[in-house]
Design an enzyme around this catalytic site. Structure first.
Site, PDB file in Angstrom:
ATOM      1  N   ARG A   1      39.160   7.032  61.597  1.00 51.39           N
ATOM      2  CA  ARG A   1      40.073   7.317  60.831  1.00 51.39           C
ATOM      3  C   ARG A   1      40.683   8.923  60.658  1.00 51.39           C
ATOM      4  O   ARG A   1      41.963   9.124  60.642  1.00 51.39           O
ATOM      5  CB  ARG A   1      39.515   7.283  59.096  1.00 51.39           C
ATOM      6  CG  ARG A   1      39.149   6.026  58.709  1.00 51.39           C
ATOM      7  CD  ARG A   1      38.521   5.938  57.361  1.00 51.39           C
ATOM      8  NE  ARG A   1      38.184   4.610  57.022  1.00 51.39           N
ATOM      9  CZ  ARG A   1      37.869   4.286  55.690  1.00 51.39           C
ATOM     10  NH1 ARG A   1      38.028   5.486  54.723  1.00 51.39           N
ATOM     11  NH2 ARG A   1      37.536   3.253  55.235  1.00 51.39           N
TER      12      ARG A   1
ATOM     13  N   ASP B   1      40.383   9.717  53.776  1.00 50.70           N
ATOM     14  CA  ASP B   1      40.684   9.931  55.225  1.00 50.70           C
ATOM     15  C   ASP B   1      41.272   8.671  55.423  1.00 50.70           C
ATOM     16  O   ASP B   1      41.632   8.401  56.787  1.00 50.70           O
ATOM     17  CB  ASP B   1      39.268  10.081  55.939  1.00 50.70           C
ATOM     18  CG  ASP B   1      38.224   9.237  55.705  1.00 50.70           C
ATOM     19  OD1 ASP B   1      38.578   8.151  54.965  1.00 50.70           O
ATOM     20  OD2 ASP B   1      37.271   9.165  56.067  1.00 50.70           O
ATOM     21  N   ASP B   2      41.704   7.794  54.566  1.00 49.35           N
ATOM     22  CA  ASP B   2      42.602   6.577  54.825  1.00 49.35           C
ATOM     23  C   ASP B   2      43.854   6.815  53.991  1.00 49.35           C
ATOM     24  O   ASP B   2      44.496   5.631  53.818  1.00 49.35           O
ATOM     25  CB  ASP B   2      41.975   5.168  54.530  1.00 49.35           C
ATOM     26  CG  ASP B   2      41.321   5.173  52.941  1.00 49.35           C
ATOM     27  OD1 ASP B   2      41.477   6.286  52.286  1.00 49.35           O
ATOM     28  OD2 ASP B   2      40.637   4.138  52.682  1.00 49.35           O
TER      29      ASP B   2
ATOM     30  N   ASP C   1      36.003  10.888  41.544  1.00 48.10           N
ATOM     31  CA  ASP C   1      37.448  10.937  40.843  1.00 48.10           C
ATOM     32  C   ASP C   1      37.350  10.697  39.474  1.00 48.10           C
ATOM     33  O   ASP C   1      38.330  11.556  38.441  1.00 48.10           O
ATOM     34  CB  ASP C   1      38.358   9.847  41.502  1.00 48.10           C
ATOM     35  CG  ASP C   1      38.016   8.654  41.766  1.00 48.10           C
ATOM     36  OD1 ASP C   1      36.789   8.148  41.245  1.00 48.10           O
ATOM     37  OD2 ASP C   1      38.849   7.709  42.063  1.00 48.10           O
TER      38      ASP C   1
ATOM     39  N   HIS D   1      45.085   1.980  48.509  1.00 46.45           N
ATOM     40  CA  HIS D   1      44.985   0.565  48.706  1.00 46.45           C
ATOM     41  C   HIS D   1      44.571  -0.380  47.610  1.00 46.45           C
ATOM     42  O   HIS D   1      44.554  -1.536  48.105  1.00 46.45           O
ATOM     43  CB  HIS D   1      43.971   0.567  50.108  1.00 46.45           C
ATOM     44  CG  HIS D   1      42.738   0.967  49.957  1.00 46.45           C
ATOM     45  ND1 HIS D   1      41.950   0.285  49.310  1.00 46.45           N
ATOM     46  CD2 HIS D   1      42.102   1.928  50.694  1.00 46.45           C
ATOM     47  CE1 HIS D   1      40.554   1.013  49.347  1.00 46.45           C
ATOM     48  NE2 HIS D   1      40.791   1.939  50.192  1.00 46.45           N
TER      49      HIS D   1
HETATM   50  N1  UDP Z   1      33.273   7.980  52.334  1.00 45.20           N
HETATM   51  C1  UDP Z   1      32.187   9.433  52.063  1.00 45.20           C
HETATM   52  N2  UDP Z   1      30.938   8.815  52.600  1.00 45.20           N
HETATM   53  C2  UDP Z   1      30.777   7.424  52.434  1.00 45.20           C
HETATM   54  C3  UDP Z   1      31.539   6.638  52.687  1.00 45.20           C
HETATM   55  C4  UDP Z   1      33.114   7.070  52.607  1.00 45.20           C
HETATM   56  O1  UDP Z   1      32.495  10.299  52.021  1.00 45.20           O
HETATM   57  O2  UDP Z   1      29.603   7.163  52.909  1.00 45.20           O
HETATM   58  C5  UDP Z   1      34.575   8.867  52.131  1.00 45.20           C
HETATM   59  C6  UDP Z   1      35.560   8.089  52.845  1.00 45.20           C
HETATM   60  O3  UDP Z   1      35.725   8.941  54.228  1.00 45.20           O
HETATM   61  C7  UDP Z   1      36.927   8.028  52.229  1.00 45.20           C
HETATM   62  C8  UDP Z   1      36.484   7.789  50.647  1.00 45.20           C
HETATM   63  O4  UDP Z   1      35.018   8.401  50.645  1.00 45.20           O
HETATM   64  O5  UDP Z   1      37.527   9.359  52.169  1.00 45.20           O
HETATM   65  C9  UDP Z   1      36.557   6.405  50.295  1.00 45.20           C
HETATM   66  O6  UDP Z   1      35.758   5.656  51.248  1.00 45.20           O
HETATM   67  P1  UDP Z   1      36.601   4.075  51.662  1.00 45.20           P
HETATM   68  O7  UDP Z   1      37.971   4.270  52.097  1.00 45.20           O
HETATM   69  O8  UDP Z   1      35.616   3.660  52.773  1.00 45.20           O
HETATM   70  O9  UDP Z   1      36.102   3.313  50.569  1.00 45.20           O
HETATM   71  P2  UDP Z   1      37.048   2.807  48.959  1.00 45.20           P
HETATM   72  O10 UDP Z   1      36.217   3.413  47.973  1.00 45.20           O
HETATM   73  O11 UDP Z   1      38.338   3.582  49.161  1.00 45.20           O
HETATM   74  O12 UDP Z   1      36.979   1.493  48.940  1.00 45.20           O
HETATM   75 MN    MN Z   2      39.714   3.851  51.018  1.00 45.44          MN
END
Ligand code: UDP
Ligand code: MN
Length: 269
Positions: free
Chosen positions: A29, A103-104, A190, A214
């Site tokens: 990423r 980071d996404d 958040d 997303h």
């Molecule tokens: N992240 C983190 N530690 C972890 C897993 C994820 O800091 O062990 C961060 C990741 O890099 C991203 C954010 O948390 O910036 C959200 O993670 P992800 O997109 O994988 O999951 P989402 O919550 O969006 O489904």
């Molecule tokens: Mn994400």
């Protein structure tokens, strides 16, 4: 150099852009972000991660990679730990705006700047996109049986906090206190930010529809010039033509070339 006065227009350099990441995403990423939007705002961007990775530091030298020493996990404590460091570094930076992204996320800095120029950083502003259509309701931690409702901006869509509001948050959230608040309400980073701003400080969330996580359908996004952030998740990606799906599964390279067609990486398009 002369100190900038508060009535001068906000520029890119007045923004503290922070990215939350984790060591297992540095090569995947983070590399994509470095190859695309970070190239437009290297000086303003800080990467908050959980391991010291010399190959990442080489790409973003001069203190732009911060090893938070937070645990490498997605657990609430770890995420609140990173967010708490982001806030502390923002306060120390003395900048006008704190903008967080994951980071996404793709960040369109031109649109971000246009947004922030409409608001005064010396007032309390919390700008972002709620993912719920109603406030989040939880049990009060101080009064048993009572409920507390508050709005929060989805971290995965990106959000911004003005300097005045950042300073107002310090007594509640500075120096690691954010982790304790997150612990007490048992919610992710958040939501914890929203709890502090909207419930404790009574500052409203200003809804900005141009931030996108997303959790929303990314297919609807066709013209990246109009948006501030984008994201992706498996097949849920922006409908932006350019590179093949194989070469650009997230569409971020195609988005970048749509915004900056004269970039070297866009030559083959
Ligand atoms: N992240 C983190 N530690 C972890 C897993 C994820 O800091 O062990 C961060 C990741 O890099 C991203 C954010 O948390 O910036 C959200 O993670 P992800 O997109 O994988 O999951 P989402 O919550 O969006 O489904
Ligand atoms: Mn994400």
């Amino acid at each position: 150099s002369k100190k900038k006065s508060d009535d001068e227009a906000t520029e890119l350099d007045d923004i503290f852009i922070s990215i939350k990441t984790t060591s297992s995403f540095h090569e995947s990423r983070m590399q994509l972000l470095l190859d695309t939007w970070i190239s437009k705002c290297r000086k303003q961007t800080y990467i908050f991660t959980d391991a010291s990775d010399f190959s990442l530091i080489e790409k973003m030298p001069d203190g732009h990679v911060i090893n938070t020493n937070c645990p490498e996990s997605h657990y609430r404590k770890s995420l609140c730990c990173k967010m708490s460091k982001e806030l502390d570094f923002f306060i120390d930076s003395n900048k006008r705006w704190f903008c967080h992204v994951d980071d996404d996320n793709y960040l369109n800095t031109d649109q971000l700047l246009q947004l922030l120029q409409k608001y005064n950083h010396t007032e309390n502003w919390y700008l972002g996109k709620p993912s719920l259509s109603h406030p989040l309701e939880i049990q009060s931690r101080s009064r048993e049986g009572q409920k507390v409702a508050f709005w929060f901006a989805t971290g995965g869509a990106g959000f911004c906090i003005s300097k005045a509001l950042g300073i107002a948050m310090v007594p509640e959230a500075g120096g690691g206190k954010l982790i304790k608040v997150g612990d007490s309400i048992r919610l992710p980073d958040d939501c914890t930010i929203g709890y502090i701003i909207n419930h404790i400080l009574k500052v409203d969330l200003t809804r900005v529809d141009l931030f996108h996580s997303h959790l929303e359908s990314q297919f609807r996004i066709q013209d990246p010039k109009k948006h501030i952030t984008l994201s992706y998740n498996e097949q849920n990606v922006a409908s932006v033509p350019g590179f093949s799906l194989k070469d650009d599964p997230t569409r971020f390279k195609s988005v970048h070339c749509k915004l900056y067609p004269s970039e070297e990486m866009c030559a083959g398009l």
